[in-house]
Design a protein around this motif. Sequence first.
Motif, short mmCIF file in Angstrom:
data_model
loop_
_atom_site.label_atom_id
_atom_site.label_comp_id
_atom_site.label_asym_id
_atom_site.label_seq_id
_atom_site.Cartn_x
_atom_site.Cartn_y
_atom_site.Cartn_z
N ARG A 186 -4.97 5.23 -16.12
CA ARG A 186 -4.39 3.92 -16.46
C ARG A 186 -5.31 2.80 -15.98
N LEU A 187 -5.87 2.98 -14.80
CA LEU A 187 -6.78 1.97 -14.26
C LEU A 187 -8.06 1.90 -15.10
N ASP A 188 -8.53 3.04 -15.56
CA ASP A 188 -9.71 3.04 -16.43
C ASP A 188 -9.44 2.26 -17.71
N VAL A 189 -8.26 2.44 -18.27
CA VAL A 189 -7.90 1.73 -19.50
C VAL A 189 -7.83 0.22 -19.24
N ILE A 190 -7.24 -0.14 -18.10
CA ILE A 190 -7.15 -1.56 -17.75
C ILE A 190 -8.55 -2.15 -17.57
N ALA A 191 -9.42 -1.39 -16.91
CA ALA A 191 -10.79 -1.87 -16.72
C ALA A 191 -11.49 -2.07 -18.06
N ASN A 192 -11.25 -1.17 -18.99
CA ASN A 192 -11.85 -1.31 -20.32
C ASN A 192 -11.30 -2.54 -21.04
N ASN A 193 -10.01 -2.77 -20.88
CA ASN A 193 -9.42 -3.97 -21.51
C ASN A 193 -10.04 -5.24 -20.96
N ALA A 195 -12.94 -5.56 -19.48
CA ALA A 195 -14.36 -5.65 -19.86
C ALA A 195 -14.53 -6.16 -21.28
N ASN A 196 -13.57 -5.86 -22.16
CA ASN A 196 -13.64 -6.27 -23.56
C ASN A 196 -12.71 -7.44 -23.87
#
Lengths: 124, 153
Positions: free
Chosen positions: B20-27, B29-30
């Motif tokens: 979930r944190l990886d997804v948030i980080a991707n959001n 970043a983009n």
Amino acid sequence: MEIYSTKGVNFPNGLPKLMGAQSHTSLAMRKTHPLHMLPEHQLDQTEKTSAKESFASLLESTIQGIEKADAHSKKLSMQAVYDPDSVEAHQVLLAAEKSRFVLNFTKVLADGVIRTFRELSSPR
Amino acid sequence: MGMFDTINIGATGLSAQRLRLDVIANNIANANTTRNTHGDGPFRRDRVVMSPINMRSVWRAPIYPHGLEKGMGRGVKVERIVKDRRPLPLRYDPSHPDAIQIGPKKGYVELPNVNIVEEMTDMISASRSYEANAQVILGSRQMFQKALELGRA
């Protein structure tokens, strides 16, 4: 009317089986956890094996368990070194913790058995 | 219930929150990406859908919904990662390379539907959930140590 069965869910076809009903098919519904909340008459059921072969098999399976846990821990540790993106930190640490615990647990059990044997065998 | 079930269940929680944190980080970043990989619009926010890991019921009957139990849960897993379909914000910038060239929205640029404040809140939530799962594992370890003390006495 209460319907219950302590067997696992197993049903091909048919309706739930009522208590006392006679049928070749039945829907056995799972209402208890396999390790808890069993009816009293099932709590003390254990397999009948000789003490000698149960201890030997227990010791062998325990040692195999230790080796397996240790091998898994080492594998994850190596993987964390050469491919850190493929494994999570908590997976490596939890595997090491499990391995350590299994080893300590076996050591405590073995110490207890040896202590008991010595107490029984020492003449007074 | 096995010896390490609590640890395994906690580990699933840790893994799920990490993803979930990886997804948030991707959001995050983009957050300003106006062109996705397909080239048909801006980046859309990702969302994580979680579901419990449990034994599957073989059969369900509407007349006996409470008669079937799936037993104790086995943790959580990420079912899938889906795109957030909320409307995209617009900003008027005709000189932008990704500005819409034709239609009623000519001159507008579609921006990602990523709200930084919302993402930061989700990140804190994921972090707290991670800590809670780690605390569960620590509690289980303390129980093990107490059990070992019983044998050492």
